[in-house]
Motif scaffolding. Structure first.
Motif, PDB file in Angstrom:
ATOM      1  N   UNK A 104      -9.680  -4.956  -9.862  1.00 17.26           N
ATOM      2  CA  UNK A 104     -10.235  -3.603  -9.970  1.00 17.26           C
ATOM      3  C   UNK A 104     -10.997  -3.357  -8.673  1.00 17.26           C
ATOM      4  N   UNK A 105     -10.261  -2.898  -7.659  1.00 18.49           N
ATOM      5  CA  UNK A 105     -10.861  -2.762  -6.328  1.00 18.49           C
ATOM      6  C   UNK A 105     -10.645  -1.322  -5.870  1.00 18.49           C
ATOM      7  N   UNK A 106      -9.940  -1.072  -4.811  1.00 15.26           N
ATOM      8  CA  UNK A 106      -9.542   0.274  -4.379  1.00 15.26           C
ATOM      9  C   UNK A 106      -8.140   0.185  -3.792  1.00 15.26           C
ATOM     10  N   UNK A 107      -7.471   1.304  -3.741  1.00 13.58           N
ATOM     11  CA  UNK A 107      -6.079   1.414  -3.322  1.00 13.58           C
ATOM     12  C   UNK A 107      -5.770   0.636  -2.037  1.00 13.58           C
ATOM     13  N   UNK A 108      -6.473   0.928  -0.957  1.00 12.98           N
ATOM     14  CA  UNK A 108      -6.148   0.318   0.339  1.00 12.98           C
ATOM     15  C   UNK A 108      -6.336  -1.196   0.320  1.00 12.98           C
ATOM     16  N   UNK A 109      -7.353  -1.674  -0.367  1.00 14.68           N
ATOM     17  CA  UNK A 109      -7.585  -3.116  -0.450  1.00 14.68           C
ATOM     18  C   UNK A 109      -6.498  -3.768  -1.306  1.00 14.68           C
ATOM     19  N   UNK A 110      -6.098  -3.101  -2.388  1.00 15.41           N
ATOM     20  CA  UNK A 110      -5.012  -3.644  -3.222  1.00 15.41           C
ATOM     21  C   UNK A 110      -3.737  -3.809  -2.409  1.00 15.41           C
ATOM     22  N   UNK A 111      -3.434  -2.836  -1.563  1.00 14.96           N
ATOM     23  CA  UNK A 111      -2.246  -2.950  -0.707  1.00 14.96           C
ATOM     24  C   UNK A 111      -2.397  -4.100   0.281  1.00 14.96           C
ATOM     25  N   UNK A 112      -3.590  -4.247   0.853  1.00 17.97           N
ATOM     26  CA  UNK A 112      -3.826  -5.329   1.820  1.00 17.97           C
ATOM     27  C   UNK A 112      -3.719  -6.707   1.167  1.00 17.97           C
ATOM     28  N   UNK A 113      -4.038  -6.791  -0.116  1.00 16.41           N
ATOM     29  CA  UNK A 113      -4.009  -8.072  -0.840  1.00 16.41           C
ATOM     30  C   UNK A 113      -2.679  -8.320  -1.555  1.00 16.41           C
ATOM     31  N   UNK A 114      -1.734  -7.410  -1.434  1.00 18.52           N
ATOM     32  CA  UNK A 114      -0.501  -7.441  -2.236  1.00 18.52           C
ATOM     33  C   UNK A 114       0.268  -8.754  -2.134  1.00 18.52           C
ATOM     34  N   UNK A 115       0.412  -9.305  -0.947  1.00 17.75           N
ATOM     35  CA  UNK A 115       1.166 -10.553  -0.806  1.00 17.75           C
ATOM     36  C   UNK A 115       0.508 -11.687  -1.582  1.00 17.75           C
ATOM     37  N   UNK A 116      -0.815 -11.799  -1.469  1.00 15.51           N
ATOM     38  CA  UNK A 116      -1.526 -12.863  -2.190  1.00 15.51           C
ATOM     39  C   UNK A 116      -1.514 -12.620  -3.695  1.00 15.51           C
ATOM     40  N   UNK A 117      -1.682 -11.371  -4.122  1.00 18.57           N
ATOM     41  CA  UNK A 117      -1.633 -11.060  -5.552  1.00 18.57           C
ATOM     42  C   UNK A 117      -0.267 -11.422  -6.124  1.00 18.57           C
TER      43      UNK A 117
END
Length: 192
Positions: free
Chosen positions: A127-140
């Motif tokens: 539960x973060x924000x859109x841009x950070x979720x995209x930046x973390x996508x590979x690790x997620x």
């Protein structure tokens, strides 16, 4: 916060009714008292996920804040939680809250960067924000087990939802649920 789950501040004496789950906490300087729409949406999707799952479910809570999502997941039936945040004050608050609620033995809280975690989790929530979720996508993606569930919130209704859906579908996820409240949305994906 959601039906049957009460968040009680440490400075009030709350007596639960039959069947109520209670988390007693002091948010300190961390995000996550449960009143923000993104937290409520995440809790709803966590409860739905854990009610559908059988067996031991390990959960990763990314950007834990006060630890509310991780603690609720344990009350909803998760077997173990790893909760991480990049804010030392949030990690301290989450650790204190887990201890206060008798959950510290099943909830590991730390500052470990997401990219340094190994293994996989049956449920990952961020539960973060859109841009950070995209930046973390590979690790997620890497940390979500095959057929595992990824819950994302902190997303604004409209273009951000469409963008997150498109992006994570491209990483091999399918959309299971889209929930919205006010201008905020949460998505539940299955990997595989």
């Amino acid at each position: 916060i959601v039906p049957g789950l009460i968040i009680a501040p440490t400075w009030e004496d709350y007596r639960p009714s039959a069947g109520e789950l209670v988390i007693t906490m002091d948010p300190g300087m961390a995000f996550g008292t449960g009143h923000h729409a993104t937290t409520t949406l995440s809790l709803q999707l966590l409860r739905k996920t854990l009610s559908e799952c059988k067996g031991a479910m390990r959960l990763l809570d990314v950007g834990t804040g006060t630890g509310i999502l991780g603690m609720a997941a344990l009350l909803f039936g998760a077997s173990a939680v790893t909760a991480i945040d990049n804010d030392p004050e949030a990690v301290a608050a989450a650790g204190d809250n887990a201890l206060r609620n008798g959950l510290a033995d099943r909830m590991a809280v730390g500052l470990t960067p997401l990219g340094e975690l190994t293994g996989q989790y049956q449920i990952v929530v961020a539960n973060i924000v859109h841009d950070v979720l995209l930046a973390l996508a590979d690790d997620l993606t890497k940390l979500t087990a095959e057929a595992g569930i990824l819950i994302l919130s902190g997303i604004l209704v409209g273009d951000q939802v469409a963008n997150i859906q498109r992006f994570f579908i491209g990483k091999g996820f399918e959309v299971l649920d889209l929930e919205a409240r006010q201008e905020w949305a949460a998505l539940r994906f299955r990997k595989g």
